[in-house]
Design a protein around this motif. Structure first.
Motif, PDB file in Angstrom:
ATOM      1  N   TRP A   1      -1.406 -23.447  15.781  1.00  0.00           N
ATOM      2  CA  TRP A   1      -1.618 -23.278  14.356  1.00  0.00           C
ATOM      3  C   TRP A   1      -2.520 -22.073  14.152  1.00  0.00           C
ATOM      4  O   TRP A   1      -2.990 -21.471  15.116  1.00  0.00           O
ATOM      5  N   GLU A   2      -2.767 -21.694  12.939  1.00  0.00           N
ATOM      6  CA  GLU A   2      -3.497 -20.461  12.622  1.00  0.00           C
ATOM      7  C   GLU A   2      -4.830 -20.339  13.355  1.00  0.00           C
ATOM      8  O   GLU A   2      -5.145 -19.304  13.923  1.00  0.00           O
ATOM      9  N   ARG A   3      -5.649 -21.379  13.367  1.00  0.00           N
ATOM     10  CA  ARG A   3      -6.986 -21.295  13.958  1.00  0.00           C
ATOM     11  C   ARG A   3      -6.966 -21.323  15.487  1.00  0.00           C
ATOM     12  O   ARG A   3      -7.979 -21.058  16.122  1.00  0.00           O
ATOM     13  N   SER A   4      -5.830 -21.649  16.104  1.00  0.00           N
ATOM     14  CA  SER A   4      -5.783 -21.680  17.568  1.00  0.00           C
ATOM     15  C   SER A   4      -5.163 -20.419  18.170  1.00  0.00           C
ATOM     16  O   SER A   4      -5.066 -20.323  19.391  1.00  0.00           O
ATOM     17  N   ARG A   5      -4.798 -19.462  17.317  1.00  0.00           N
ATOM     18  CA  ARG A   5      -4.301 -18.198  17.859  1.00  0.00           C
ATOM     19  C   ARG A   5      -5.421 -17.540  18.659  1.00  0.00           C
ATOM     20  O   ARG A   5      -6.586 -17.593  18.276  1.00  0.00           O
ATOM     21  N   LEU A   6      -5.086 -16.922  19.769  1.00  0.00           N
ATOM     22  CA  LEU A   6      -6.107 -16.280  20.585  1.00  0.00           C
ATOM     23  C   LEU A   6      -6.812 -15.162  19.833  1.00  0.00           C
ATOM     24  O   LEU A   6      -8.010 -14.944  20.024  1.00  0.00           O
ATOM     25  N   GLN A   7      -6.094 -14.480  18.953  1.00  0.00           N
ATOM     26  CA  GLN A   7      -6.727 -13.418  18.171  1.00  0.00           C
ATOM     27  C   GLN A   7      -7.869 -13.969  17.314  1.00  0.00           C
ATOM     28  O   GLN A   7      -8.840 -13.265  17.054  1.00  0.00           O
ATOM     29  N   VAL A   8      -7.775 -15.231  16.902  1.00  0.00           N
ATOM     30  CA  VAL A   8      -8.836 -15.881  16.131  1.00  0.00           C
ATOM     31  C   VAL A   8      -9.952 -16.329  17.087  1.00  0.00           C
ATOM     32  O   VAL A   8     -11.134 -16.098  16.832  1.00  0.00           O
ATOM     33  N   LYS A   9      -9.584 -16.943  18.196  1.00  0.00           N
ATOM     34  CA  LYS A   9     -10.573 -17.447  19.140  1.00  0.00           C
ATOM     35  C   LYS A   9     -11.407 -16.333  19.758  1.00  0.00           C
ATOM     36  O   LYS A   9     -12.597 -16.509  20.015  1.00  0.00           O
ATOM     37  N   TRP A  10     -10.794 -15.180  20.018  1.00  0.00           N
ATOM     38  CA  TRP A  10     -11.547 -14.066  20.609  1.00  0.00           C
ATOM     39  C   TRP A  10     -12.738 -13.680  19.745  1.00  0.00           C
ATOM     40  O   TRP A  10     -13.751 -13.251  20.252  1.00  0.00           O
ATOM     41  N   GLU A  11     -12.614 -13.817  18.437  1.00  0.00           N
ATOM     42  CA  GLU A  11     -13.688 -13.400  17.527  1.00  0.00           C
ATOM     43  C   GLU A  11     -14.778 -14.452  17.357  1.00  0.00           C
ATOM     44  O   GLU A  11     -15.812 -14.177  16.766  1.00  0.00           O
ATOM     45  N   MET A  12     -14.563 -15.645  17.876  1.00  0.00           N
ATOM     46  CA  MET A  12     -15.554 -16.710  17.784  1.00  0.00           C
ATOM     47  C   MET A  12     -16.550 -16.587  18.930  1.00  0.00           C
ATOM     48  O   MET A  12     -16.196 -16.825  20.080  1.00  0.00           O
ATOM     49  N   PRO A  13     -17.799 -16.215  18.629  1.00  0.00           N
ATOM     50  CA  PRO A  13     -18.775 -16.061  19.711  1.00  0.00           C
ATOM     51  C   PRO A  13     -18.936 -17.326  20.560  1.00  0.00           C
ATOM     52  O   PRO A  13     -19.200 -17.240  21.755  1.00  0.00           O
ATOM     53  N   GLY A  14     -18.762 -18.487  19.984  1.00  0.00           N
ATOM     54  CA  GLY A  14     -18.957 -19.735  20.713  1.00  0.00           C
ATOM     55  C   GLY A  14     -17.731 -20.274  21.418  1.00  0.00           C
ATOM     56  O   GLY A  14     -17.812 -21.276  22.113  1.00  0.00           O
ATOM     57  N   ALA A  15     -16.589 -19.611  21.278  1.00  0.00           N
ATOM     58  CA  ALA A  15     -15.366 -20.073  21.936  1.00  0.00           C
ATOM     59  C   ALA A  15     -15.407 -19.734  23.421  1.00  0.00           C
ATOM     60  O   ALA A  15     -16.046 -18.774  23.832  1.00  0.00           O
ATOM     61  N   THR A  16     -14.727 -20.538  24.213  1.00  0.00           N
ATOM     62  CA  THR A  16     -14.649 -20.292  25.656  1.00  0.00           C
ATOM     63  C   THR A  16     -13.208 -20.428  26.127  1.00  0.00           C
ATOM     64  O   THR A  16     -12.402 -21.112  25.500  1.00  0.00           O
ATOM     65  N   CYS A  17     -12.912 -19.787  27.241  1.00  0.00           N
ATOM     66  CA  CYS A  17     -11.591 -19.909  27.870  1.00  0.00           C
ATOM     67  C   CYS A  17     -11.570 -21.197  28.685  1.00  0.00           C
ATOM     68  O   CYS A  17     -12.495 -21.446  29.466  1.00  0.00           O
ATOM     69  N   PRO A  18     -10.534 -22.025  28.560  1.00  0.00           N
ATOM     70  CA  PRO A  18     -10.497 -23.264  29.332  1.00  0.00           C
ATOM     71  C   PRO A  18     -10.348 -23.025  30.826  1.00  0.00           C
ATOM     72  O   PRO A  18     -10.617 -23.916  31.622  1.00  0.00           O
ATOM     73  N   LEU A  19      -9.942 -21.819  31.216  1.00  0.00           N
ATOM     74  CA  LEU A  19      -9.799 -21.488  32.633  1.00  0.00           C
ATOM     75  C   LEU A  19     -11.017 -20.736  33.169  1.00  0.00           C
ATOM     76  O   LEU A  19     -11.037 -20.318  34.313  1.00  0.00           O
ATOM     77  N   GLY A  20     -12.028 -20.539  32.315  1.00  0.00           N
ATOM     78  CA  GLY A  20     -13.250 -19.882  32.733  1.00  0.00           C
ATOM     79  C   GLY A  20     -13.153 -18.360  32.843  1.00  0.00           C
ATOM     80  O   GLY A  20     -14.016 -17.726  33.435  1.00  0.00           O
ATOM     81  N   LYS A  21     -12.125 -17.768  32.244  1.00  0.00           N
ATOM     82  CA  LYS A  21     -11.955 -16.305  32.335  1.00  0.00           C
ATOM     83  C   LYS A  21     -12.864 -15.553  31.388  1.00  0.00           C
ATOM     84  O   LYS A  21     -13.129 -14.378  31.582  1.00  0.00           O
TER      85      LYS A  21
END
Length: 111
Positions: A86-106
């Protein structure tokens, strides 16, 4: 080190001599943990912004990842995070969230 892949949280240890990863423990991430991580990531947008170099690092990590599903230039999704597409789970959105993390630790959160 802890990483989350889809619904599972793994605690790992790296052998200093061989570099091999050993799984110390694993458990299924609960709904509370997922909701808490999401709220923290969204809230991080209210208090800070991610510097451009960090955005590039996140994009490059996802661009070379097998878990990245690309549907055009603006529709990139992670197949490992467990989020619905959905809109909020696009990576382009997540990249801009300072508190977001990659589930694979990348890439990690910056707060």
């Amino acid at each position: 080190m802890k990483i989350q892949i889809k619904q599972w949280i793994y605690e790992l240890e790296q052998d200093p001599e061989t570099g091999e990863l050993k799984v110390l423990a694993f458990r299924k991430a609960g709904l509370f943990k997922k909701a808490s991580d999401y709220i923290k990531a969204e809230a991080s947008l209210l208090t800070s912004t991610l510097p451009e170099p960090d955005l590039k690092i996140r994009k490059q990590a996802c661009d070379s990842c097998d878990s990245c599903r690309k549907a055009g230039d603006q529709e990139w999704y992670c197949k490992s995070c467990g989020c619905p597409e959905w809109e909020r789970s696009r990576l382009q959105v997540k990249w801009e969230m300072p508190g977001a993390t990659c589930p694979l630790g990348k890439w990690t959160g910056n707060i």
